[in-house]
Design a protein around this motif. Sequence first.
Motif, PDB file in Angstrom:
ATOM      1  N   HIS A 174     -18.866 -76.792 -13.442  1.00 51.13           N
ATOM      2  CA  HIS A 174     -17.925 -77.183 -12.389  1.00 51.13           C
ATOM      3  C   HIS A 174     -18.441 -76.608 -11.079  1.00 51.13           C
ATOM      4  N   GLU A 175     -18.483 -77.435 -10.056  1.00 51.49           N
ATOM      5  CA  GLU A 175     -19.090 -77.005  -8.785  1.00 51.49           C
ATOM      6  C   GLU A 175     -18.382 -75.826  -8.140  1.00 51.49           C
ATOM      7  N   SER A 176     -17.088 -75.675  -8.380  1.00 56.14           N
ATOM      8  CA  SER A 176     -16.362 -74.572  -7.749  1.00 56.14           C
ATOM      9  C   SER A 176     -16.929 -73.216  -8.156  1.00 56.14           C
ATOM     10  N   LEU A 177     -17.606 -73.149  -9.297  1.00 58.67           N
ATOM     11  CA  LEU A 177     -18.156 -71.883  -9.792  1.00 58.67           C
ATOM     12  C   LEU A 177     -19.372 -71.428  -8.998  1.00 58.67           C
ATOM     13  N   ILE A 178     -20.040 -72.347  -8.328  1.00 52.95           N
ATOM     14  CA  ILE A 178     -21.257 -72.006  -7.582  1.00 52.95           C
ATOM     15  C   ILE A 178     -21.109 -72.304  -6.092  1.00 52.95           C
ATOM     16  N   ALA A 179     -20.018 -72.963  -5.700  1.00 52.04           N
ATOM     17  CA  ALA A 179     -19.883 -73.452  -4.322  1.00 52.04           C
ATOM     18  C   ALA A 179     -19.912 -72.319  -3.295  1.00 52.04           C
ATOM     19  N   TYR A 180     -19.204 -71.198  -3.564  1.00 50.23           N
ATOM     20  CA  TYR A 180     -19.182 -70.107  -2.576  1.00 50.23           C
ATOM     21  C   TYR A 180     -20.565 -69.491  -2.428  1.00 50.23           C
ATOM     22  N   LYS A 237     -12.067 -74.301 -10.678  1.00 50.34           N
ATOM     23  CA  LYS A 237     -12.152 -73.496 -11.888  1.00 50.34           C
ATOM     24  C   LYS A 237     -12.307 -72.013 -11.561  1.00 50.34           C
ATOM     25  N   VAL A 238     -12.122 -71.670 -10.293  1.00 47.86           N
ATOM     26  CA  VAL A 238     -12.102 -70.265  -9.873  1.00 47.86           C
ATOM     27  C   VAL A 238     -10.663 -69.923  -9.536  1.00 47.86           C
ATOM     28  N   SER A 239     -10.065 -69.005 -10.279  1.00 44.31           N
ATOM     29  CA  SER A 239      -8.661 -68.659 -10.053  1.00 44.31           C
ATOM     30  C   SER A 239      -8.527 -67.191  -9.660  1.00 44.31           C
ATOM     31  N   TYR A 240      -7.348 -66.866  -9.160  1.00 40.95           N
ATOM     32  CA  TYR A 240      -7.097 -65.561  -8.539  1.00 40.95           C
ATOM     33  C   TYR A 240      -5.778 -65.022  -9.078  1.00 40.95           C
ATOM     34  N   LEU A 263     -21.656 -54.271 -12.170  1.00 39.34           N
ATOM     35  CA  LEU A 263     -22.539 -55.049 -11.298  1.00 39.34           C
ATOM     36  C   LEU A 263     -24.012 -54.772 -11.536  1.00 39.34           C
ATOM     37  N   GLU A 264     -24.333 -53.553 -11.983  1.00 38.77           N
ATOM     38  CA  GLU A 264     -25.730 -53.146 -12.057  1.00 38.77           C
ATOM     39  C   GLU A 264     -26.488 -53.751 -13.241  1.00 38.77           C
ATOM     40  N   ASN A 265     -25.780 -54.145 -14.288  1.00 41.79           N
ATOM     41  CA  ASN A 265     -26.513 -54.580 -15.485  1.00 41.79           C
ATOM     42  C   ASN A 265     -26.053 -55.930 -16.030  1.00 41.79           C
ATOM     43  N   VAL A 266     -25.409 -56.744 -15.198  1.00 45.70           N
ATOM     44  CA  VAL A 266     -24.943 -58.041 -15.682  1.00 45.70           C
ATOM     45  C   VAL A 266     -25.933 -59.167 -15.355  1.00 45.70           C
ATOM     46  N   GLN A 267     -26.926 -58.881 -14.519  1.00 41.20           N
ATOM     47  CA  GLN A 267     -27.883 -59.929 -14.160  1.00 41.20           C
ATOM     48  C   GLN A 267     -28.607 -60.444 -15.410  1.00 41.20           C
ATOM     49  N   GLY A 268     -28.715 -61.764 -15.490  1.00 41.86           N
ATOM     50  CA  GLY A 268     -29.357 -62.401 -16.633  1.00 41.86           C
ATOM     51  C   GLY A 268     -28.380 -62.857 -17.693  1.00 41.86           C
ATOM     52  N   ASP A 269     -27.150 -62.346 -17.668  1.00 50.41           N
ATOM     53  CA  ASP A 269     -26.138 -62.747 -18.635  1.00 50.41           C
ATOM     54  C   ASP A 269     -25.363 -63.954 -18.127  1.00 50.41           C
ATOM     55  N   GLU A 270     -24.779 -64.697 -19.045  1.00 43.46           N
ATOM     56  CA  GLU A 270     -23.881 -65.785 -18.700  1.00 43.46           C
ATOM     57  C   GLU A 270     -22.895 -65.989 -19.843  1.00 43.46           C
ATOM     58  N   ARG A 271     -21.710 -66.478 -19.502  1.00 43.50           N
ATOM     59  CA  ARG A 271     -20.683 -66.789 -20.493  1.00 43.50           C
ATOM     60  C   ARG A 271     -19.897 -68.008 -20.014  1.00 43.50           C
ATOM     61  N   ASP A 272     -19.182 -68.637 -20.941  1.00 43.25           N
ATOM     62  CA  ASP A 272     -18.340 -69.770 -20.547  1.00 43.25           C
ATOM     63  C   ASP A 272     -17.291 -69.336 -19.534  1.00 43.25           C
ATOM     64  N   VAL A 273     -16.659 -68.201 -19.808  1.00 42.66           N
ATOM     65  CA  VAL A 273     -15.587 -67.685 -18.956  1.00 42.66           C
ATOM     66  C   VAL A 273     -15.953 -66.283 -18.494  1.00 42.66           C
ATOM     67  N   ARG A 281     -22.217 -65.962 -12.857  1.00 44.24           N
ATOM     68  CA  ARG A 281     -22.468 -65.776 -14.292  1.00 44.24           C
ATOM     69  C   ARG A 281     -21.709 -66.785 -15.164  1.00 44.24           C
ATOM     70  N   SER A 282     -20.807 -67.553 -14.582  1.00 48.81           N
ATOM     71  CA  SER A 282     -19.906 -68.376 -15.380  1.00 48.81           C
ATOM     72  C   SER A 282     -20.405 -69.803 -15.547  1.00 48.81           C
ATOM     73  N   LYS A 283     -20.167 -70.363 -16.742  1.00 48.83           N
ATOM     74  CA  LYS A 283     -20.514 -71.764 -17.012  1.00 48.83           C
ATOM     75  C   LYS A 283     -19.309 -72.700 -16.898  1.00 48.83           C
ATOM     76  N   LYS A 284     -18.118 -72.209 -17.236  1.00 41.99           N
ATOM     77  CA  LYS A 284     -16.949 -73.094 -17.263  1.00 41.99           C
ATOM     78  C   LYS A 284     -15.798 -72.644 -16.362  1.00 41.99           C
ATOM     79  N   GLU A 285     -15.578 -71.338 -16.282  1.00 42.66           N
ATOM     80  CA  GLU A 285     -14.377 -70.871 -15.583  1.00 42.66           C
ATOM     81  C   GLU A 285     -14.566 -69.422 -15.156  1.00 42.66           C
TER      82      GLU A 285
END
Length: 405
Positions: free
Chosen positions: A73-79, A101-104, A187-197, A234-238
């Motif tokens: 979903h584009e909202s995940l990368i738009a900012y 798909k970005v909520s607050y 923040l320091e060790n999440v680079q390279g990871d990804e998850r649906d949510v 890092r997110s694929k879906k939400e």
Amino acid sequence: MPTAESVGAMARGREVVIVGDPKQLPPTTFFSTSGKNEEEEDGIAEDLDNILEDALALSMPETSLLWHYRSRHESLIAYSNRTYYENSLYTYPSPQELKSKVSYEYVEATYGRGGTRSNKKEAEAVVHEIMERLKDEKRMNDSIGVVTFSMAQKDMIEDTLQEALIAYPEIEEKIMKMEEPVFVKNLENVQGDERDVILFSIGYGPDEEGKITLNFGPLNRENGWKRLNVAITRSKKEMKIFTSIKPEHMDTSKTSSQGIHDLKGFLEYARRGSLPVDLEEVRSMTDKNTLSDAIRKELEASGLKADTRVGASKYKVDLAVVDERNPSEYLLGILCHGESYRNARSARDRDILQESVLKGLGWKILHVYPMDWMENREKEMDRILGKVRSLLSGNPGEEKTLPEP
């Protein structure tokens, strides 16, 4: 990769290809930092010199990979695309493009600035979200990752999650068997990871006296904005942001840190659900008499709602018909050989890749060719309306009566 560790391998080759993203986190001392320093600095690592930035500084030949595929979903990368990449990334819109798909979620809580250096209520809200998702049959198969700003908040969420799982051993067993297990990282060790949510816990907030300081740990540093860029991509879906700070509480006039300024902008984006209007985009859409505009007018005359140039990046679906049963989704995408088609670099991109990715995101696609429209507009409109009827009915052999114009 640190420059000192790179030169040996480079010296053994005739050519070298260096791959990386200077907008994201460079190598750091995180994995070599002593436990004592981690406790004192809350896990904040020093950035190291790296071969990618040194090569860029020497103006070596470079090229950019511009197509983004991770986010569904584009909202995940738009900012990130707008803020860090000057909107140069090509991203594909989703049929659910009308709803972000970005909520607050605002959590009214205090941050233990002088004690635990964590936010217990925010941690409880994150864990509650994890547990609810893992109990829900519709969402339980989505992989989950949690990103925090500090080691203290990471530890608090891990401890709270372990306590919650005691009462639900079946959920703990499910987590252990997941192909992509739940992770909690900072923040320091999440680079390279990804998850649906991705669940994003800010952690910092007002202290017991209600005072908010703009000390966000690693985000305040020179490359803090790079850490933020890593975290929010890092997110694929939400993605869902949990925070005890509202954007208006952040007086960024008191800091020169780009990371803090960007965090405020990201919180505003997450709460609003969309980016501010891009004036250049508005100008590009003004006074255009295109094929997609002509079809849109015909569709609206038939009682249907349609949008032109759907998408947050340079790539656009020429025309999309809104699903009258669910106005937050598109029913049909219509490709009219518009700007995105003309700008494609190869026939493979134009005729195979673009459409295959759109279909993979769930689009139903129909092509309308300019010459066919010019030769027989009525026939093409009948074809479009027939496709809409079949999609609305759920049976290609049936037609649903559309509203009279």
